[in-house]
Design a protein around this motif. Sequence first.
Motif, PDB file in Angstrom:
ATOM      1  N   ALA A 217      36.629  35.043  34.198  1.00  0.00           N
ATOM      2  CA  ALA A 217      37.196  36.051  35.110  1.00  0.00           C
ATOM      3  C   ALA A 217      36.242  36.290  36.279  1.00  0.00           C
ATOM      4  O   ALA A 217      35.026  36.167  36.134  1.00  0.00           O
ATOM      5  CB  ALA A 217      37.435  37.348  34.356  1.00  0.00           C
ATOM      6  N   GLU A 218      36.827  36.599  37.425  1.00  0.00           N
ATOM      7  CA  GLU A 218      35.999  36.886  38.603  1.00  0.00           C
ATOM      8  C   GLU A 218      36.435  38.205  39.207  1.00  0.00           C
ATOM      9  O   GLU A 218      37.623  38.539  39.196  1.00  0.00           O
ATOM     10  CB  GLU A 218      36.135  35.773  39.645  1.00  0.00           C
ATOM     11  N   ALA A 219      35.455  38.927  39.756  1.00  0.00           N
ATOM     12  CA  ALA A 219      35.753  40.222  40.383  1.00  0.00           C
ATOM     13  C   ALA A 219      35.273  40.183  41.835  1.00  0.00           C
ATOM     14  O   ALA A 219      34.129  40.533  42.128  1.00  0.00           O
ATOM     15  CB  ALA A 219      35.066  41.341  39.610  1.00  0.00           C
ATOM     16  N   PRO A 220      36.137  39.702  42.737  1.00  0.00           N
ATOM     17  CA  PRO A 220      35.721  39.625  44.140  1.00  0.00           C
ATOM     18  C   PRO A 220      35.573  41.017  44.753  1.00  0.00           C
ATOM     19  O   PRO A 220      36.295  41.950  44.378  1.00  0.00           O
ATOM     20  CB  PRO A 220      36.854  38.847  44.805  1.00  0.00           C
ATOM     21  N   THR A 221      34.668  41.145  45.686  1.00  0.00           N
ATOM     22  CA  THR A 221      34.454  42.432  46.366  1.00  0.00           C
ATOM     23  C   THR A 221      34.135  42.156  47.828  1.00  0.00           C
ATOM     24  O   THR A 221      33.709  41.052  48.168  1.00  0.00           O
ATOM     25  CB  THR A 221      33.257  43.192  45.769  1.00  0.00           C
ATOM     26  N   ASP A 222      34.314  43.161  48.660  1.00  0.00           N
ATOM     27  CA  ASP A 222      33.847  43.004  50.045  1.00  0.00           C
ATOM     28  C   ASP A 222      32.502  43.728  50.182  1.00  0.00           C
ATOM     29  O   ASP A 222      32.015  44.351  49.223  1.00  0.00           O
ATOM     30  CB  ASP A 222      34.901  43.495  51.057  1.00  0.00           C
ATOM     31  N   HIS A 265      45.723  31.189  57.391  1.00  0.00           N
ATOM     32  CA  HIS A 265      46.657  32.310  57.434  1.00  0.00           C
ATOM     33  C   HIS A 265      47.389  32.402  56.092  1.00  0.00           C
ATOM     34  O   HIS A 265      47.716  31.389  55.492  1.00  0.00           O
ATOM     35  CB  HIS A 265      47.659  32.067  58.565  1.00  0.00           C
ATOM     36  N   TYR A 266      47.601  33.604  55.625  1.00  0.00           N
ATOM     37  CA  TYR A 266      48.345  33.766  54.374  1.00  0.00           C
ATOM     38  C   TYR A 266      49.309  34.935  54.514  1.00  0.00           C
ATOM     39  O   TYR A 266      49.135  35.810  55.360  1.00  0.00           O
ATOM     40  CB  TYR A 266      47.392  33.993  53.183  1.00  0.00           C
ATOM     41  N   GLU A 267      50.323  34.900  53.659  1.00  0.00           N
ATOM     42  CA  GLU A 267      51.327  35.975  53.723  1.00  0.00           C
ATOM     43  C   GLU A 267      51.785  36.315  52.309  1.00  0.00           C
ATOM     44  O   GLU A 267      52.231  35.430  51.562  1.00  0.00           O
ATOM     45  CB  GLU A 267      52.520  35.516  54.560  1.00  0.00           C
ATOM     46  N   TRP A 268      51.665  37.588  51.950  1.00  0.00           N
ATOM     47  CA  TRP A 268      52.135  38.039  50.637  1.00  0.00           C
ATOM     48  C   TRP A 268      53.653  38.215  50.682  1.00  0.00           C
ATOM     49  O   TRP A 268      54.193  38.675  51.687  1.00  0.00           O
ATOM     50  CB  TRP A 268      51.493  39.379  50.275  1.00  0.00           C
ATOM     51  N   SER A 269      54.331  37.870  49.578  1.00  0.00           N
ATOM     52  CA  SER A 269      55.785  38.069  49.528  1.00  0.00           C
ATOM     53  C   SER A 269      56.110  39.557  49.572  1.00  0.00           C
ATOM     54  O   SER A 269      57.171  39.960  50.031  1.00  0.00           O
ATOM     55  CB  SER A 269      56.346  37.461  48.243  1.00  0.00           C
ATOM     56  N   GLN A 270      55.192  40.357  49.063  1.00  0.00           N
ATOM     57  CA  GLN A 270      55.329  41.816  49.146  1.00  0.00           C
ATOM     58  C   GLN A 270      53.922  42.362  49.393  1.00  0.00           C
ATOM     59  O   GLN A 270      52.986  41.947  48.706  1.00  0.00           O
ATOM     60  CB  GLN A 270      55.866  42.369  47.832  1.00  0.00           C
ATOM     61  N   TRP A 272      50.428  43.890  49.335  1.00  0.00           N
ATOM     62  CA  TRP A 272      49.589  44.389  48.238  1.00  0.00           C
ATOM     63  C   TRP A 272      48.817  45.568  48.827  1.00  0.00           C
ATOM     64  O   TRP A 272      47.754  45.391  49.408  1.00  0.00           O
ATOM     65  CB  TRP A 272      48.649  43.278  47.779  1.00  0.00           C
ATOM     66  N   ASN A 273      49.409  46.739  48.719  1.00  0.00           N
ATOM     67  CA  ASN A 273      48.860  47.901  49.423  1.00  0.00           C
ATOM     68  C   ASN A 273      47.708  48.523  48.651  1.00  0.00           C
ATOM     69  O   ASN A 273      47.879  49.502  47.934  1.00  0.00           O
ATOM     70  CB  ASN A 273      49.957  48.954  49.652  1.00  0.00           C
ATOM     71  N   ALA A 274      46.527  47.931  48.763  1.00  0.00           N
ATOM     72  CA  ALA A 274      45.364  48.477  48.058  1.00  0.00           C
ATOM     73  C   ALA A 274      44.115  48.197  48.878  1.00  0.00           C
ATOM     74  O   ALA A 274      44.093  47.255  49.673  1.00  0.00           O
ATOM     75  CB  ALA A 274      45.239  47.834  46.688  1.00  0.00           C
ATOM     76  N   VAL A 275      43.101  49.018  48.653  1.00  0.00           N
ATOM     77  CA  VAL A 275      41.821  48.782  49.321  1.00  0.00           C
ATOM     78  C   VAL A 275      41.237  47.485  48.757  1.00  0.00           C
ATOM     79  O   VAL A 275      41.315  47.240  47.560  1.00  0.00           O
ATOM     80  CB  VAL A 275      40.855  49.964  49.054  1.00  0.00           C
ATOM     81  N   GLY A 276      40.703  46.647  49.637  1.00  0.00           N
ATOM     82  CA  GLY A 276      40.072  45.411  49.159  1.00  0.00           C
ATOM     83  C   GLY A 276      41.030  44.239  49.071  1.00  0.00           C
ATOM     84  O   GLY A 276      40.686  43.202  48.509  1.00  0.00           O
ATOM     85  N   THR A 277      42.228  44.405  49.624  1.00  0.00           N
ATOM     86  CA  THR A 277      43.198  43.304  49.561  1.00  0.00           C
ATOM     87  C   THR A 277      42.652  42.055  50.252  1.00  0.00           C
ATOM     88  O   THR A 277      42.906  40.929  49.805  1.00  0.00           O
ATOM     89  CB  THR A 277      44.531  43.729  50.222  1.00  0.00           C
ATOM     90  N   GLU A 278      41.901  42.269  51.331  1.00  0.00           N
ATOM     91  CA  GLU A 278      41.381  41.124  52.077  1.00  0.00           C
ATOM     92  C   GLU A 278      40.452  40.288  51.174  1.00  0.00           C
ATOM     93  O   GLU A 278      40.547  39.058  51.143  1.00  0.00           O
ATOM     94  CB  GLU A 278      40.631  41.625  53.326  1.00  0.00           C
ATOM     95  N   ALA A 279      39.565  40.982  50.425  1.00  0.00           N
ATOM     96  CA  ALA A 279      38.646  40.258  49.530  1.00  0.00           C
ATOM     97  C   ALA A 279      39.424  39.531  48.434  1.00  0.00           C
ATOM     98  O   ALA A 279      39.126  38.378  48.101  1.00  0.00           O
ATOM     99  CB  ALA A 279      37.655  41.240  48.907  1.00  0.00           C
ATOM    100  N   SER A 281      42.542  38.519  48.628  1.00  0.00           N
ATOM    101  CA  SER A 281      43.293  37.418  49.240  1.00  0.00           C
ATOM    102  C   SER A 281      42.376  36.233  49.512  1.00  0.00           C
ATOM    103  O   SER A 281      42.753  35.077  49.265  1.00  0.00           O
ATOM    104  CB  SER A 281      43.943  37.876  50.548  1.00  0.00           C
ATOM    105  N   GLN A 282      41.189  36.503  50.021  1.00  0.00           N
ATOM    106  CA  GLN A 282      40.261  35.403  50.313  1.00  0.00           C
ATOM    107  C   GLN A 282      39.881  34.660  49.030  1.00  0.00           C
ATOM    108  O   GLN A 282      39.748  33.442  49.026  1.00  0.00           O
ATOM    109  CB  GLN A 282      38.989  35.936  51.003  1.00  0.00           C
TER     110      GLN A 282
END
Lengths: 338, 319
Positions: A217-222, A265-270, A272-279, A281-282
Amino acid sequence: VSDQETAPWLKFSLGQVTTQIVAMPNATHWPLVVREGEIRVARAMDDPDAGARLIVVLEVFEGSEPWVNGCLVTDVVEAAGHRDVQLDPADTALPFTCLVETDVVAPFFVAQLGPLLGRLGVALVQALRAEVDGSESSLLAGRRGIPIIDTNDARWRFKTAETELVHKLARACLEQLTHGEDLAADALVDPTCWTAPSLPGLLALASQLHSENLTRAEAPTDESQRASVSDWVAGLGSDEMRALEPVWHALLRASAHDMHTGNLHYEWSQPWNAVGTEALSQSLVGHAARGRRSFRVLTLSSHWPTSSRPDSPGVLAVDIEALGRIQVKPERVRGWAA
Amino acid sequence: MTLAELRDEYASVRIGPKIYAEVGHVVRAVARRHDPNIYAGAASWDDAEEETLHNVIKDVLLLERQLDYLMATALTLDDFKNLLRRQVRRYLARRRQRSVIDNLLDRCKPLLGDESFEHLDGRTGRRYRLRGRPPSSAEPSDEELLAAARSASIVPRVRFTSQERAPVVYSRDSLLVLLKIVANSLPATFAVRDIDKVFRLLLTDWVTSFLMEYEEDQSRLSETILSPEDEVIVTEAVAEIVARCNREHLLILWRKLENRPDQAIAEELDISRPTVIVRKREVFKIVEDALDDVPTQVHSVVMDRLSLRVAIASLSGTE
């Protein structure tokens, strides 16, 4: 035919059509939940030239990487062989007659599927499953075509083309199902967990990582989250530090994997309204570039994507430039209160 | 034009000027690659194009709901155009199939006057049965017609191309055998319209071949002419197989050529499934041995002729 005037013959023909228009592939409802017997469009995860085809969902496999076993469906009813079963609109709720190809079966990730177009009854699904296994069901008598007994028969070539197509559509899913254990990251932890770290919550996460043996498991963070984690950790005692060991490993593994993939470039189908979505997604993009196509993301119920079924939220898709589609299954961290 | 515009039009009026224009382009592009005389019964596409366009829209896209299929599966504008092209080709192929079947039915009518058949004239027209079969007024069901077509599918065909105006499809002898197989298979009497349904089932690969642009291969195959030496080899191989098989072998071979499951054959012959498997292996070995000395390129000719011999033998019960 012009904007102002429709020819009488066309007007009459249009008047004869009483069925509703069909749902188009861009009308999928996310998060997506799929049931047996449903007829949906399937598209390739990573091959835009493969197009899309209808499938009948024969079996649904829930779990960390939801997938379905599906039979290819064609509109070319004239090509029926003895392993093809003709179904009429009364059987399927589709507006057109179709053939279910019981000899062209493959696994598909749920995120490959489009909106619900039709549905078969339980008895028909069971009969089709029996056909796939090689037994002829009496329920389907009279619906099959003539056997293909000669490789010069054009239907043989049709079948070959259908098999090649289904390989293109199912390749990514098949590959991950057979070799997925070789791929890094058996789960990702949503960075939003670090927004306001809670000891009971993180202990619940550590417990889940340990009990499910999620050793990759990995826990990405910004950057800002890493700073707040450091501050928060400073206040922990040694027992707490030891109890949270699986979480630290997940954080370390994420930072060890440099996920810089340029600016794809990426696009979510819906969203993901949360803090850290960018991290998050990357990280997803990075793992997708290394071959992984389906992801389990452990998240918080407060950031749960909208769903009519909270116990089974379904999956989301992320379309990534040059890489294609990936599947994301959000799962609530067990025991982490909202 | 974009796919989004076509989707919007479909969602609001189903077919409006944009979709109509796309269908028009595709009909023009596809139809003009084919002989208008064969595919539209017209001297030129200038005379037939509009009717073809209307029929594709009316019969295929709306009546058969194929526009719904297009809209459900097209991810891109190219997908939409490719699917539309296939629908137009499919329309032309089916129209062509209809005329080929009409010719076959015309040829069947005198053959049904053969001494093997007798006819009855009733309220619903003339019906036929094999001479000596008990009379029945029941109409064959779809399932029975499918079974008859399945049995008749082993009768070899003369391959034909998309450009042939009047393809034979079946030689006279093959057509007579086919009618006997159908009559033997059906539990009830049959009418010419039932034979029509059987032909539609049997000639499915014609539409498929047209869709798959298979004509070149078909044309190549149709030109296969055996050398005198090959002719002898083929005849001897078929004779050897038939001579080495007993009646049970021949029936099992026929049923396997029809792709019937072992269990169904066991029930028909009233023997166990393991016995069928043993007999099947025996007959496959006989065929394999006979084909050993036959050049690979004529294996399919041996199998075609063997199919016909097996069908005739099983019908007459004399071999």
